[in-house]
Design an enzyme around this catalytic site. Structure first.
Site, mmCIF file in Angstrom:
data_model
loop_
_atom_site.group_PDB
_atom_site.id
_atom_site.type_symbol
_atom_site.label_atom_id
_atom_site.label_comp_id
_atom_site.label_asym_id
_atom_site.label_seq_id
_atom_site.Cartn_x
_atom_site.Cartn_y
_atom_site.Cartn_z
ATOM 1 N N PHE A 126 0.867 -1.180 0.000
ATOM 2 C CA PHE A 126 0.000 0.000 0.000
ATOM 3 C C PHE A 126 0.904 1.231 0.000
ATOM 4 C CE2 PHE A 126 -2.707 3.183 2.125
ATOM 5 C CZ PHE A 126 -3.847 3.076 1.337
ATOM 6 N N ASP A 195 2.428 -5.872 8.137
ATOM 7 C CA ASP A 195 1.224 -5.048 8.061
ATOM 8 C C ASP A 195 0.038 -6.002 7.913
ATOM 9 O OD1 ASP A 195 -0.984 -3.542 7.138
ATOM 10 O OD2 ASP A 195 0.311 -2.029 6.236
ATOM 11 N N TYR A 220 -10.496 -0.676 11.475
ATOM 12 C CA TYR A 220 -11.752 -0.222 10.864
ATOM 13 C C TYR A 220 -12.190 -1.074 9.684
ATOM 14 C CZ TYR A 220 -8.211 2.381 8.161
ATOM 15 O OH TYR A 220 -7.098 2.742 7.440
ATOM 16 N N LYS A 221 -11.435 -2.113 9.348
ATOM 17 C CA LYS A 221 -11.831 -3.009 8.259
ATOM 18 C C LYS A 221 -12.585 -4.201 8.855
ATOM 19 C CE LYS A 221 -7.769 -1.583 5.542
ATOM 20 N NZ LYS A 221 -8.432 -0.632 4.654
ATOM 21 N N ARG A 369 -13.113 -4.426 -6.560
ATOM 22 C CA ARG A 369 -12.654 -5.114 -5.355
ATOM 23 C C ARG A 369 -13.853 -5.406 -4.454
ATOM 24 N NH1 ARG A 369 -8.355 -2.807 -1.014
ATOM 25 N NH2 ARG A 369 -10.202 -1.597 -0.529
#
Length: 394
Positions: A126, A195, A220-221, A369
Site C-alpha cells: 500500500f 502489516d 476499521y476493516k 474489489r
C-alpha cells in the site's frame, strides 16, 4: 429458482456464523466493502451515548481512572490479541496505522543493531507503507530496497536490518506466506514488520506461533471499529525491553505524571504509546469488538473461503465469459478475504453496481474489489452480487 440461488439457501441454512449478522446495523444493500470500512456493530451507539453523556459529561476528568480510560490502549489490545494469535501483554492500541508503521520500522532497524544498513520493503505495498519506509530509511541512514514478497528470501542479506511486508495484498487479495517469509528474514538475521490491515479479523495470523517480531494493523476493516478507529501495534514479548520508539511520548514514560525532562520508557507494550489516547474512537472500538466474543477465528476463515469460493463460482456461472478476469488466487493458502476482478471501465461498473444495491470498491485503473466479512455477509448476498454484476456487464 437458479441452481446458485438454491445452493445459497442451503449454505446460509448451514452457516454457524449466520446469527452474528443481527449484531450489525445493516439494510438490504449487499455490503462487500468491509475490507475498507466495516459495518456498524449494533451495540456501539448505546455505548457511545454512555461514554459521551456519563463518562465525559458527568464524570469528566474522573473517567481516566473510574471509567478505565487510562488503561484502554492495553486492555483493548488484549481483546484483539486472540484474533491475531498473540498472548496478552503484547499489543497496544492507539495512533493511526501509518504512525505505527513508522514506529515499528524505525524500532526494527534499531533492534537489528550495528552493521546493517538496508531496509527491504514490499514492492507491492500500500503506497503509504512505501512512503513511510522511505522516510524511515532516510532517518536511520539506511538504503531502501524494494522487493516483492516472492523475492524477499533472496533479497535479504547480512546488510538487511528490517523487512516491511503486507500479509494480504490490498489490490488482489493475495495472502502471503507469513511463516515462511518470517523464517527467511530471521535466517538473514534481520527483523520483520508485518502489516496486517487486510488480514486481522479475517483469518488466523499466528504472530506468537511464527515468531513475528513486530506487527501493525488497522481496526476499521474486518474488526469493524469505525472510520479512523485507532490502529494496533504488536511487539513480541522478548523484544519489548529493547523496543526503542522513534516517537517517545509522555504516555509511554515509566512515570507519565512525573513530568521529568529525561525520557525513561515504561516496561512492556506500553512503550508503543505516544500521546493522549483518542478515547472516543478507542471506546467505540472496544464496544465493536464485543461481537467477537465466543467467535473462533478458524470458523471465520472457513466461512471466508467458502464465501469467496462461492462468489467465484457464481461469477463463472452468471458473467459472460471473458468479461472479467480474477486477480485473486484460486489456492486457499494464497487467498485473503477479498476477490479482485479486472474489467474494462471498472470505475463506471462499480458506480452502477452501487446504484443497484451492491457496494464494493474500485481501484484504478481497472479493478473491482469485493471484500467478504464473514461476520455479516451471507451466501445469498454473494449470489445476488454476482447476478447483479452479470446484469451490469451485459
Amino acid at each position: 429458482m437458479s441452481e446458485p440461488m438454491l445452493r445459497a439457501q442451503k449454505l446460509d441454512a448451514a452457516d454457524e456464523l449466520a446469527g452474528l449478522r443481527a449484531k450489525f446495523v445493516l439494510d438490504e444493500i449487499v455490503y462487500l466493502d468491509g475490507n475498507s470500512l466495516g459495518a456498524l456493530p449494533a451495540a456501539v451507539p448505546a455505548r457511545m451515548e454512555d461514554v459521551v453523556r456519563r463518562q465525559w459529561g458527568s464524570l469528566r476528568i474522573r473517567s481516566w481512572d473510574e471509567s478505565g480510560w487510562w488503561t484502554a490502549p492495553e486492555r483493548i489490545g488484549d481483546r484483539i490479541a486472540p484474533l491475531v494469535g498473540a498472548a496478552p501483554g503484547q499489543i497496544v492500541v492507539g495512533d493511526s496505522t501509518s504512525v505505527n508503521v513508522f514506529k515499528a520500522l524505525v524500532a526494527a532497524v534499531r533492534l537489528a543493531g550495528e552493521g546493517r544498513d538496508e531496509i527491504v520493503v514490499d514492492a507491492t505495498t500500500f503506497p503509504t507503507d512505501g512512503y513511510i519506509a522511505e522516510s524511515a530509511a532516510r532517518m536511520t541512514g539506511c538504503t531502501l530496497r524494494p522487493a516483492t514478497p516472492a523475492e524477499v528470501p533472496d533479497a535479504v542479506t547480512g546488510r538487511t536490518a528490517a523487512v516491511l511486508l503486507n500479509h494480504v495484498d490490498y489490490r488482489t487479495g493475495r495472502l502471503h506466506d507469513l511463516p515462511g517469509l518470517t523464517a527467511a528474514v530471521h535466517g538473514a538475521g534481520a527483523v520483520v514488520v508485518w502489516d496486517l490491515c487486510h488480514s486481522a479479523g479475517a483469518l488466523p495470523v499466528g504472530l506468537d506461533q511464527h515468531g513475528v517480531d513486530l506487527a501493525v494493523g488497522c481496526t476499521y476493516k474486518y474488526l469493524n471499529g469505525g472510520p479512523g478507529s485507532p490502529a494496533f501495534l504488536y511487539v513480541r514479548r522478548d523484544l519489548q525491553d529493547r523496543f526503542d520508539s522513534p516517537l517517545p511520548g509522555w504516555n509511554s514514560h515509566t512515570e507519565p505524571f512525573g513530568m521529568r525532562p529525561a525520557y525513561e520508557p515504561a516496561a512492556g507494550a506500553v512503550r508503543g504509546r505516544v500521546g493522549t489516547p483518542d478515547i472516543l474512537s478507542m471506546l467505540a472500538l472496544e464496544a465493536a469488538l464485543e461481537v467477537w466474543d465466543g467467535v473462533p477465528i478458524d470458523a471465520v476463515r472457513a466461512k471466508s473461503l467458502a464465501l469467496t469460493d462461492f462468489f467465484l463460482e457464481c461469477v463463472a456461472a452468471y458473467v459472460p465469459e471473458g468479461a472479467v478476469e480474477s486477480l485473486t488466487p484460486v489456492a486457499h493458502a494464497e487467498r485473503g478475504s477479498q476477490v479482485a476482478l479486472r474489467c474494462p471501465s471498472a470505475g463506471d461498473v462499480m458506480k452502477r453496481l452501487i446504484e443497484n444495491g451492491v457496494v464494493g470498491d474500485f481501484r484504478p485503473p481497472d479493478v473491482l474489489r469485493f471484500g467478504f466479512t464473514p461476520l455479516y455477509v451471507g451466501f445469498a448476498d454473494v449470489e445476488r452480487a454476482a447476478r447483479i454484476l452479470a446484469g451490469t456487464l451485459s
